[in-house]
Scaffold this active site. Structure first.
Site, PDB file in Angstrom:
ATOM      1  N   GLY A 290     -41.849 -25.594   9.795  1.00  0.00           N
ATOM      2  CA  GLY A 290     -40.804 -25.132  10.720  1.00  0.00           C
ATOM      3  C   GLY A 290     -39.575 -24.617   9.993  1.00  0.00           C
TER       4      GLY A 290
ATOM      5  NE  ARG B 109     -33.872 -28.518  17.144  1.00  0.00           N
ATOM      6  CZ  ARG B 109     -34.734 -29.460  17.555  1.00  0.00           C
ATOM      7  NH1 ARG B 109     -34.347 -30.353  18.436  1.00  0.00           N
ATOM      8  NH2 ARG B 109     -35.948 -29.507  17.073  1.00  0.00           N
TER       9      ARG B 109
ATOM     10  CG  ASN C 153     -43.987 -39.182  18.861  1.00  0.00           C
ATOM     11  OD1 ASN C 153     -44.422 -39.817  17.913  1.00  0.00           O
ATOM     12  ND2 ASN C 153     -44.236 -37.886  19.054  1.00  0.00           N
TER      13      ASN C 153
HETATM   14  C1  UD1 Z   1     -41.467 -33.865  17.412  1.00  0.00           C
HETATM   15  C2  UD1 Z   1     -42.382 -34.477  18.472  1.00  0.00           C
HETATM   16  C3  UD1 Z   1     -41.585 -35.496  19.279  1.00  0.00           C
HETATM   17  C4  UD1 Z   1     -41.006 -36.547  18.364  1.00  0.00           C
HETATM   18  C5  UD1 Z   1     -40.188 -35.906  17.249  1.00  0.00           C
HETATM   19  C6  UD1 Z   1     -39.816 -36.967  16.250  1.00  0.00           C
HETATM   20  C7  UD1 Z   1     -43.996 -32.742  19.105  1.00  0.00           C
HETATM   21  C8  UD1 Z   1     -44.399 -31.750  20.128  1.00  0.00           C
HETATM   22  N1  UD1 Z   1     -42.910 -33.435  19.348  1.00  0.00           N
HETATM   23  O1  UD1 Z   1     -40.456 -33.162  18.109  1.00  0.00           O
HETATM   24  O2  UD1 Z   1     -42.433 -36.123  20.246  1.00  0.00           O
HETATM   25  O3  UD1 Z   1     -40.210 -37.454  19.116  1.00  0.00           O
HETATM   26  O4  UD1 Z   1     -40.946 -34.886  16.584  1.00  0.00           O
HETATM   27  O5  UD1 Z   1     -38.932 -36.482  15.268  1.00  0.00           O
HETATM   28  O6  UD1 Z   1     -44.700 -32.883  18.117  1.00  0.00           O
HETATM   29  N2  UD1 Z   1     -43.612 -28.063  12.418  1.00  0.00           N
HETATM   30  C9  UD1 Z   1     -44.551 -27.244  11.814  1.00  0.00           C
HETATM   31  N3  UD1 Z   1     -45.075 -26.198  12.505  1.00  0.00           N
HETATM   32  C10 UD1 Z   1     -44.723 -25.931  13.794  1.00  0.00           C
HETATM   33  C11 UD1 Z   1     -43.753 -26.770  14.399  1.00  0.00           C
HETATM   34  C12 UD1 Z   1     -43.237 -27.830  13.696  1.00  0.00           C
HETATM   35  O7  UD1 Z   1     -44.921 -27.467  10.657  1.00  0.00           O
HETATM   36  O8  UD1 Z   1     -45.271 -24.970  14.350  1.00  0.00           O
HETATM   37  C13 UD1 Z   1     -43.048 -29.180  11.660  1.00  0.00           C
HETATM   38  C14 UD1 Z   1     -41.566 -29.039  11.431  1.00  0.00           C
HETATM   39  O9  UD1 Z   1     -41.306 -28.380  10.202  1.00  0.00           O
HETATM   40  C15 UD1 Z   1     -41.090 -30.490  11.401  1.00  0.00           C
HETATM   41  C16 UD1 Z   1     -42.119 -31.215  12.263  1.00  0.00           C
HETATM   42  O10 UD1 Z   1     -43.219 -30.362  12.376  1.00  0.00           O
HETATM   43  O11 UD1 Z   1     -41.111 -31.018  10.098  1.00  0.00           O
HETATM   44  C17 UD1 Z   1     -41.582 -31.591  13.631  1.00  0.00           C
HETATM   45  O12 UD1 Z   1     -41.179 -30.411  14.306  1.00  0.00           O
HETATM   46  P1  UD1 Z   1     -39.884 -30.365  15.211  1.00  0.00           P
HETATM   47  O13 UD1 Z   1     -39.769 -29.006  15.766  1.00  0.00           O
HETATM   48  O14 UD1 Z   1     -38.724 -30.932  14.504  1.00  0.00           O
HETATM   49  O15 UD1 Z   1     -40.338 -31.359  16.398  1.00  0.00           O
HETATM   50  P2  UD1 Z   1     -39.394 -32.140  17.399  1.00  0.00           P
HETATM   51  O16 UD1 Z   1     -38.906 -31.221  18.440  1.00  0.00           O
HETATM   52  O17 UD1 Z   1     -38.403 -32.932  16.656  1.00  0.00           O
HETATM   53 CA    CA Z   2     -37.844 -33.082  14.521  1.00  0.00          CA
END
Ligand code: UD1
Ligand code: CA
Length: 461
Positions: free
Chosen positions: A11, A15, A169
């Site tokens: 990601g 933010r 979570n």
């Molecule tokens: C996610 C969880 C949420 C949890 C939270 C905890 C989901 C849908 N939601 O939300 O339930 O409470 O984490 O911190 O999983 N990433 C990728 N590829 C993508 C999207 C994200 O590698 O396409 C990675 C990001 O780099 C990051 C992690 O996954 O390290 C979490 O992504 P983020 O967008 O921060 O999820 P949250 O909205 O925080």
């Molecule tokens: Ca997150």
């Protein structure tokens, strides 16, 4: 059965409002991604896959050679991200830990506990959860009347009722590896963010009658997911408290641990004393009974035992035992001070070695020099090491006495026990045991001052 791990780090971290990918922002001196990697290493996974995407090369550099990488070219959600590891993992028997790269405070201990819980309960999926005072922003753990986990609902998709749930979570899970990749085939983007949510596999498992569980963290702080700079500062604060607490338990005295900033890989021996506003960075190592006073900054340096550093800065240098530095001294990179050296106020040392028991007490610049043992460097001495193009070396033999305000023009060698007269400009080598004078003779004119207006005799007129 074998453990595997997937770290999600593709990601952008919108933010954070940063050019740097989110997972590369640092907490206590190393990136969030490295913190996560270290914790994951505690479960000794047979295979570890890190999903990279946004600025993939930069992210990859940080863990090069330590995990496998897969590329997620478009960030379509956490579920989609995990699916990128399909080729590497889907055929393997065992359980897979999935963790987000933005949760730097989760400890290896907790991950071990999570895996043990998952295996002993024979779950298909186990979520690492925590109880939050303010759960806003996190996915919520929805349970049924008999307290079984039913699904995870994201903040943006949660009903008013679900938003009241305080169990969140953490974004860390253990799954039966094969079932995980099967279930991921069934998720869709039918949600508020139009993303493939990894969290949806929980509901899918539950509906299929599979065993799903939750393992709750004792300490909510561990679960902190860093999405913006406010959370980054919170993570920093909690990590520093942990680091300082560990040092205190190992015998280090802190005057004010809330105001002392020590990176995670710094090593402190017992009976080190650290005053407020001290900053210790990188691979710094400090020997026992050393005192670091208020405002001292030390970067990637090694200090011996019984050193006293008073309000000074030391970078990439090696300092022997019994050395005293400061106040207001600057030891710059590539310097080596032997035991019992004294560096006093307003002294700068750069790329130089200084022998045992030598002293430079006041207002001195020592650059590109090799100073022997038992040398006295007088106040205001300057090595002239730079002519605008090259840097030149100054060598001073053992026991030499450099008079105050000597200007040592390099390249230059001053022999053992030699003496330079105060105020000298020395641009020729001085042999051992010699006295070198490099200044013009004083002219004294008797009675001459009387003619000047400052003199009382002039004022009387
Ligand atoms: C996610 C969880 C949420 C949890 C939270 C905890 C989901 C849908 N939601 O939300 O339930 O409470 O984490 O911190 O999983 N990433 C990728 N590829 C993508 C999207 C994200 O590698 O396409 C990675 C990001 O780099 C990051 C992690 O996954 O390290 C979490 O992504 P983020 O967008 O921060 O999820 P949250 O909205 O925080
Ligand atoms: Ca997150």
């Amino acid at each position: 059965m074998s453990n595997y791990a997937i770290i999600l780090a593709a990601g952008k971290g919108t933010r954070m409002k940063s050019d740097l990918p989110k997972v590369l922002h640092q907490v206590a001196g190393i990136s969030m991604l490295e913190h996560v990697f270290r914790s994951v290493s505690a479960i000794a996974p047979e295979k570890m896959v890190t999903v990279v995407g946004h600025q993939a090369e930069l992210v990859q550099q940080v863990l090069e050679g330590q995990t496998d990488f897969v590329l997620q070219t478009e960030q379509l959600g956490t579920g989609h991200a995990v699916l990128m590891a399909e080729d590497q993992l889907a055929a393997l028997e065992g359980q897979t830990l999935v963790i987000a790269g933005d949760t730097p405070l989760i400890t290896g201990e907790s991950l071990k506990g999570l895996i043990d819980f998952h295996v002993s309960h024979k779950n298909v999926a186990t979520i690492l959860t925590a109880q939050a005072d303010n759960p806003f922003g996190y996915g919520r753990i929805v349970r049924n009347k008999i307290d079984e986990v039913v699904k995870i609902v994201e903040q943006k998709d949660a009903t008013d009722f679900e938003q009241q749930i305080k169990e969140i979570n953490t974004g860390t899970y253990v799954f039966d590896n094969k079932r995980l990749f099967e279930a991921l085939k069934n998720i869709n983007t039918d949600n508020a963010q139009g993303e493939y949510y990894l969290t949806d596999v929980i509901g899918i498992f539950k509906e299929a009658g599979e065993k799903v569980g939750a393992y709750k963290l004792q300490d909510f702080n561990e679960s902190l997911g860093v999405n913006d700079r406010v959370a980054l500062a919170t993570a920093e604060k909690i990590m520093r408290q942990r680091i300082n607490q560990e040092h205190m338990l190992n015998g280090v005295t802190f005057i004010d641990p809330e105001r002392t900033y020590i990176d995670i890989d710094v090593e402190l021996a017992a009976d080190v004393q650290v005053e407020a506003n001290v900053v210790l960075q990188g691979k710094t190592k400090i020997g026992s009974e050393t005192l670091l006073t208020n405002g001292t900054v030390i970067v990637d340096s090694q200090l011996g035992e019984g050193v006293v550093v008073t309000h000074s800065m030391i970078e990439e240098s090696i300092i022997g035992s019994g050395v005293t530095i400061g106040p207001y001294a600057h030891i710059r990179p590539d310097s080596e001070l032997a035991d019992q050296v004294h560096i006093g106020n307003f002294v700068e040392v750069k790329s130089s070695s200084i022998g045992e028991n030598s002293k430079a007490g006041h207002l001195t610049y020592i650059g590109n020099a090799e100073i022997g043992p038992d040398v006295n460097v007088g106040a205001g001495t300057v090595t002239v090491n730079y002519d605008g193009k090259g840097k030149y070396r100054t060598k001073v033999g053992k026991g030499a006495f450099i008079g105050s305000q000597s200007t040592l023009i390099a390249p230059l060698s001053v022999g053992d026990y030699a003496l330079t007269a105060a105020g000298s400009v020395i641009n020729e080598d001085v042999p051992a045991d010699a006295l070198a004078l490099g200044r013009s003779r004083q002219v004294t004119k008797e009675g001459y001052a009387v003619k000047f207006p400052h003199h009382p005799q002039q004022k009387e007129k």
